[in-house]
Design an enzyme around this catalytic site. Structure first.
Site, PDB file in Angstrom:
ATOM      1  N   LYS A  22       0.830  -1.203   0.000  1.00 15.70           N
ATOM      2  CA  LYS A  22       0.000   0.000   0.000  1.00 15.70           C
ATOM      3  C   LYS A  22       0.868   1.257   0.000  1.00 15.70           C
ATOM      4  O   LYS A  22       0.638   2.179  -0.786  1.00 15.70           O
ATOM      5  CB  LYS A  22      -0.896   0.008   1.251  1.00 15.70           C
ATOM      6  CG  LYS A  22      -1.598   1.327   1.498  1.00 15.70           C
ATOM      7  CD  LYS A  22      -2.485   1.299   2.727  1.00 15.70           C
ATOM      8  CE  LYS A  22      -1.830   1.731   4.005  1.00 15.70           C
ATOM      9  NZ  LYS A  22      -1.554   3.175   4.127  1.00 15.70           N
ATOM     10  N   ASN A  23       1.849   1.299   0.886  1.00 15.96           N
ATOM     11  CA  ASN A  23       2.622   2.534   1.048  1.00 15.96           C
ATOM     12  C   ASN A  23       3.612   2.785  -0.092  1.00 15.96           C
ATOM     13  O   ASN A  23       4.236   3.843  -0.135  1.00 15.96           O
ATOM     14  CB  ASN A  23       3.359   2.537   2.387  1.00 15.96           C
ATOM     15  CG  ASN A  23       2.412   2.805   3.548  1.00 15.96           C
ATOM     16  OD1 ASN A  23       1.228   3.071   3.334  1.00 15.96           O
ATOM     17  ND2 ASN A  23       2.920   2.722   4.766  1.00 15.96           N
ATOM     18  N   CYS A 116      -6.061  13.231  13.120  1.00 17.94           N
ATOM     19  CA  CYS A 116      -5.940  11.822  12.770  1.00 17.94           C
ATOM     20  C   CYS A 116      -5.783  11.065  14.065  1.00 17.94           C
ATOM     21  O   CYS A 116      -5.140  11.556  14.997  1.00 17.94           O
ATOM     22  CB  CYS A 116      -4.729  11.655  11.866  1.00 17.94           C
ATOM     23  SG  CYS A 116      -3.847  10.130  12.022  1.00 17.94           S
ATOM     24  N   ARG A 121       0.351  14.624  13.190  1.00 16.18           N
ATOM     25  CA  ARG A 121       0.827  14.417  11.827  1.00 16.18           C
ATOM     26  C   ARG A 121       0.741  15.655  10.935  1.00 16.18           C
ATOM     27  O   ARG A 121       0.009  15.666   9.940  1.00 16.18           O
ATOM     28  CB  ARG A 121       0.070  13.251  11.187  1.00 16.18           C
ATOM     29  CG  ARG A 121       0.320  11.948  11.899  1.00 16.18           C
ATOM     30  CD  ARG A 121      -0.431  10.814  11.293  1.00 16.18           C
ATOM     31  NE  ARG A 121       0.313  10.116  10.268  1.00 16.18           N
ATOM     32  CZ  ARG A 121      -0.114   9.001   9.708  1.00 16.18           C
ATOM     33  NH1 ARG A 121      -1.271   8.498  10.029  1.00 16.18           N
ATOM     34  NH2 ARG A 121       0.594   8.396   8.792  1.00 16.18           N
ATOM     35  N   PRO A 122       1.475  16.683  11.255  1.00 16.86           N
ATOM     36  CA  PRO A 122       1.463  17.870  10.386  1.00 16.86           C
ATOM     37  C   PRO A 122       2.209  17.626   9.068  1.00 16.86           C
ATOM     38  O   PRO A 122       2.858  16.595   8.910  1.00 16.86           O
ATOM     39  CB  PRO A 122       2.203  18.909  11.227  1.00 16.86           C
ATOM     40  CG  PRO A 122       3.022  18.151  12.203  1.00 16.86           C
ATOM     41  CD  PRO A 122       2.369  16.817  12.398  1.00 16.86           C
ATOM     42  N   VAL A 123       2.099  18.587   8.133  1.00 15.29           N
ATOM     43  CA  VAL A 123       2.787  18.461   6.842  1.00 15.29           C
ATOM     44  C   VAL A 123       3.753  19.628   6.628  1.00 15.29           C
ATOM     45  O   VAL A 123       4.076  19.985   5.509  1.00 15.29           O
ATOM     46  CB  VAL A 123       1.783  18.348   5.656  1.00 15.29           C
ATOM     47  CG1 VAL A 123       1.029  17.042   5.709  1.00 15.29           C
ATOM     48  CG2 VAL A 123       0.827  19.531   5.626  1.00 15.29           C
ATOM     49  N   GLN A 125       6.885  19.877   6.957  1.00 11.68           N
ATOM     50  CA  GLN A 125       8.145  19.568   6.260  1.00 11.68           C
ATOM     51  C   GLN A 125       7.954  19.502   4.750  1.00 11.68           C
ATOM     52  O   GLN A 125       8.849  19.863   3.980  1.00 11.68           O
ATOM     53  CB  GLN A 125       8.732  18.242   6.768  1.00 11.68           C
ATOM     54  CG  GLN A 125       9.041  18.239   8.242  1.00 11.68           C
ATOM     55  CD  GLN A 125      10.005  19.348   8.632  1.00 11.68           C
ATOM     56  OE1 GLN A 125      11.066  19.516   8.028  1.00 11.68           O
ATOM     57  NE2 GLN A 125       9.627  20.130   9.625  1.00 11.68           N
ATOM     58  N   ASP A 304       4.378   0.792  12.121  1.00 14.45           N
ATOM     59  CA  ASP A 304       3.224   0.087  11.559  1.00 14.45           C
ATOM     60  C   ASP A 304       3.154  -1.385  11.987  1.00 14.45           C
ATOM     61  O   ASP A 304       2.193  -2.079  11.644  1.00 14.45           O
ATOM     62  CB  ASP A 304       3.236   0.181  10.022  1.00 14.45           C
ATOM     63  CG  ASP A 304       2.828   1.562   9.528  1.00 14.45           C
ATOM     64  OD1 ASP A 304       2.380   2.386  10.342  1.00 14.45           O
ATOM     65  OD2 ASP A 304       2.952   1.813   8.309  1.00 14.45           O
ATOM     66  N   ARG A 396      -8.788  -0.537   4.736  1.00 13.95           N
ATOM     67  CA  ARG A 396      -7.959   0.488   4.108  1.00 13.95           C
ATOM     68  C   ARG A 396      -6.634  -0.105   3.669  1.00 13.95           C
ATOM     69  O   ARG A 396      -6.066   0.310   2.673  1.00 13.95           O
ATOM     70  CB  ARG A 396      -7.676   1.632   5.095  1.00 13.95           C
ATOM     71  CG  ARG A 396      -8.844   2.573   5.295  1.00 13.95           C
ATOM     72  CD  ARG A 396      -8.392   3.779   6.086  1.00 13.95           C
ATOM     73  NE  ARG A 396      -7.104   4.231   5.575  1.00 13.95           N
ATOM     74  CZ  ARG A 396      -6.183   4.871   6.281  1.00 13.95           C
ATOM     75  NH1 ARG A 396      -6.405   5.169   7.534  1.00 13.95           N
ATOM     76  NH2 ARG A 396      -5.040   5.236   5.737  1.00 13.95           N
TER      77      ARG A 396
HETATM   78  C1  UD1 Z   1       4.126   7.037   6.517  1.00 12.93           C
HETATM   79  C2  UD1 Z   1       3.302   5.809   6.260  1.00 12.93           C
HETATM   80  C3  UD1 Z   1       2.695   5.291   7.563  1.00 12.93           C
HETATM   81  C4  UD1 Z   1       3.786   5.098   8.617  1.00 12.93           C
HETATM   82  C5  UD1 Z   1       4.648   6.344   8.749  1.00 12.93           C
HETATM   83  C6  UD1 Z   1       5.846   6.145   9.653  1.00 12.93           C
HETATM   84  C7  UD1 Z   1       2.520   6.121   3.993  1.00 12.93           C
HETATM   85  C8  UD1 Z   1       1.388   6.404   3.082  1.00 12.93           C
HETATM   86  N1  UD1 Z   1       2.258   6.126   5.306  1.00 12.93           N
HETATM   87  O1  UD1 Z   1       3.239   8.043   7.018  1.00 12.93           O
HETATM   88  O2  UD1 Z   1       2.036   4.054   7.293  1.00 12.93           O
HETATM   89  O3  UD1 Z   1       3.193   4.813   9.865  1.00 12.93           O
HETATM   90  O4  UD1 Z   1       5.143   6.759   7.466  1.00 12.93           O
HETATM   91  O5  UD1 Z   1       6.629   5.092   9.191  1.00 12.93           O
HETATM   92  O6  UD1 Z   1       3.612   5.848   3.557  1.00 12.93           O
HETATM   93  N2  UD1 Z   1       5.961  14.918  10.719  1.00 12.93           N
HETATM   94  C9  UD1 Z   1       5.965  16.278  10.977  1.00 12.93           C
HETATM   95  N3  UD1 Z   1       5.883  17.143   9.911  1.00 12.93           N
HETATM   96  C10 UD1 Z   1       5.808  16.712   8.613  1.00 12.93           C
HETATM   97  C11 UD1 Z   1       5.813  15.315   8.367  1.00 12.93           C
HETATM   98  C12 UD1 Z   1       5.899  14.448   9.442  1.00 12.93           C
HETATM   99  O7  UD1 Z   1       6.040  16.705  12.120  1.00 12.93           O
HETATM  100  O8  UD1 Z   1       5.728  17.549   7.692  1.00 12.93           O
HETATM  101  C13 UD1 Z   1       6.068  13.964  11.847  1.00 12.93           C
HETATM  102  C14 UD1 Z   1       4.814  13.123  12.021  1.00 12.93           C
HETATM  103  O9  UD1 Z   1       3.857  13.783  12.797  1.00 12.93           O
HETATM  104  C15 UD1 Z   1       5.360  11.878  12.697  1.00 12.93           C
HETATM  105  C16 UD1 Z   1       6.753  11.727  12.047  1.00 12.93           C
HETATM  106  O10 UD1 Z   1       7.069  13.018  11.534  1.00 12.93           O
HETATM  107  O11 UD1 Z   1       5.522  12.087  14.070  1.00 12.93           O
HETATM  108  C17 UD1 Z   1       6.842  10.711  10.933  1.00 12.93           C
HETATM  109  O12 UD1 Z   1       5.765  10.898  10.038  1.00 12.93           O
HETATM  110  P1  UD1 Z   1       5.846  10.519   8.492  1.00 12.93           P
HETATM  111  O13 UD1 Z   1       7.035   9.672   8.222  1.00 12.93           O
HETATM  112  O14 UD1 Z   1       5.700  11.765   7.701  1.00 12.93           O
HETATM  113  O15 UD1 Z   1       4.536   9.650   8.328  1.00 12.93           O
HETATM  114  P2  UD1 Z   1       3.679   9.563   7.022  1.00 12.93           P
HETATM  115  O16 UD1 Z   1       4.568   9.807   5.851  1.00 12.93           O
HETATM  116  O17 UD1 Z   1       2.442  10.371   7.168  1.00 12.93           O
END
Ligand code: UD1
Length: 419
Positions: A22-23, A116, A121-123, A125, A304, A396
């Site tokens: 999936k990922n 969530c 889980r902010p974006v 970055q 995961d 999912r």
């Molecule tokens: C991906 C996986 C998810 C897995 C996770 C961690 C997919 C579709 N999903 O999720 O199954 O559990 O990696 O291995 O591939 N963070 C920030 N700011 C950002 C981005 C991340 O603070 O802009 C933080 C998140 O809140 C979290 C950490 O960084 O604490 C890691 O998150 P991230 O690796 O980004 O997870 P996803 O990519 O959403």
């Protein structure tokens, strides 16, 4: 609403083929937006999240054709650059269209995912990286609005390791002017699989799979073909189930080379694990031994897989200390496992699981995707009947989980309504 009904206490035996990841599939499907020519994919899993991604791409004007595990995507006539809230909120990975849309069309409007269950889980970055590449970004009415005539190569150091963040920036950089370096990049095998798909489309990428990825931007990408890698989390979930119930199962079409941390922990728990090129055989006799876990970015132990191993620790001999370092609220399954008789104490981001000789079936509720997998495993060992509500979380990310477990000898069925 659909539920799963499980009668626990039956060992698992037989063979099961692992589905595509999936990922890996989700980012690679979004990569189709980077080219006006078709991208042909194989080994795409039949999951609810994949259907959501197809729906989102359809909204943008991407034509898709699906036959079994094959999906062809054609972004030759993209009509919209907006990913709407109602789709993004059901699947956070929708944020992965941001980089490709911006890189190819010079603009994108992508809803912020919002809250969530497993954490904030902010974006930020993703946004910071695109800004470093010259994008103008604002937040308007809950949407990330990004603009850039053409992105420019940049050196980006992410504050933490982020999987989809790395993927978004790597995709955006393929069409940027000049060289982009992503430092502190995620090393997850899915990032490498995405890079392979992008390279098949004509991208120039070095270092994927390491923490320093270098992308040399090109003017355009062409069509391509790619086979999605095997799902290491699905594979690990099946193996955990067998380690919990006892028995012997062989996984085929697996990628054991991506599963070291999981396989090491299963051996530590007392399972016999034999690995071939693309197969894994696990056998388990008697009660597992408790294992300590600390989640970490790849190649560390995957967050995961945390819920599934916690289920295993619940019935193990001894006590296991489980520390979650990636997501701040990823212990939602603990209350449900306690309903089945588990002995778990939480202190901050650590859970101490004291193994009990047996669990007893009860009605429980799935709270997120991997939590539901942990509950299925607990239900498979619990004495009597367990029903798991809200299994849309499971759908999912797992393809026909109950049918495949039933084929291995589990007593498990899907039921509708309030039965
Ligand atoms: C991906 C996986 C998810 C897995 C996770 C961690 C997919 C579709 N999903 O999720 O199954 O559990 O990696 O291995 O591939 N963070 C920030 N700011 C950002 C981005 C991340 O603070 O802009 C933080 C998140 O809140 C979290 C950490 O960084 O604490 C890691 O998150 P991230 O690796 O980004 O997870 P996803 O990519 O959403």
């Amino acid at each position: 609403m659909e539920k799963l009904r499980i009668e626990g206490g039956h060992p698992l035996r037989g063979e099961v083929a692992v589905a595509g990841a999936k990922n890996a599939a989700l980012p690679i499907m979004c990569a189709a937006l980077l080219s006006g020519e078709p991208l042909a994919l194989a080994n795409v899993p039949q999951l609810h999240d994949v259907a959501t991604a197809l729906k989102l791409l359809d909204r943008l004007g991407v034509k898709s054709r699906r036959a079994g595990d094959r999906v062809e995507l054609d972004a030759g006539a993209v009509a919209s650059v907006e990913a709407p809230y109602e789709l993004v909120r059901t699947m956070r990975a929708s944020i992965l269209v941001l980089g490709p849309l911006l890189a190819r069309f010079g603009e994108a409007r992508v809803s912020l995912p919002g809250g969530c269950a497993i954490g904030q889980r902010p974006v930020d970055q993703h946004i910071k990286g695109l800004q470093a590449m010259g994008a103008q970004i604002s937040i308007e009415h809950g949407y990330v609005v990004a603009k850039a005539a053409r992105l420019k190569g940049a050196r980006i150091v992410t504050d933490m390791v982020t999987v989809t963040g790395t993927e978004n920036l790597m995709m955006a950089a393929t069409l940027a002017d000049g060289e982009t370096v992503i430092e502190n990049a995620a090393r997850e095998p899915e990032v490498l699989d995405l890079a392979a798909a992008l390279v098949a489309m004509g991208a120039r990428i070095d270092g994927a799979g390491t923490d320093r990825i270098v992308v040399h931007g090109v003017e355009r990408l062409h069509g391509g073909e790619h086979r999605v890698m095997a799902d290491r989390i699905e594979a690990g979930t099946f193996l955990c189930a067998v380690a919990a119930t006892g028995g012997e199962v062989t996984l085929t079409q697996a990628l054991p080379a991506t599963m070291d941390a999981t396989l090491d922990k299963l051996r530590e728990a007392g399972a016999g694990v034999e690995v071939g090129g693309d197969s894994i055989r696990l056998s388990m006799k008697g009660r597992p031994r408790a294992v300590d876990l600390r989640t970490a970015p790849y190649p560390g132990f995957a967050t995961d897989m945390q819920a599934q191993f916690m289920a295993l620790d619940c019935i193990a001999e001894g006590a296991g200390v489980v520390t979650e370092t990636i997501f701040e609220n990823r212990f939602m399954h603990v209350l449900e496992l306690q309903r089945l008789g588990a002995d778990i104490a939480i202190e901050g981001n650590t859970a101490v699981v004291r193994g009990v000789p047996g669990l007893s079936g009860a009605a429980v509720m799935a709270t997120d995707l991997r939590a539901s997998a942990g509950l299925v495993i607990a239900g498979l060992v619990a004495e009597g009947e367990t029903t798991i509500d809200r299994i849309y979380h499971l759908d999912r990310g797992y393809e026909q989980m109950e049918a495949r477990l039933a084929a291995l000898g589990a007593r498990i069925e899907r039921i509708r309504g309030s039965a």
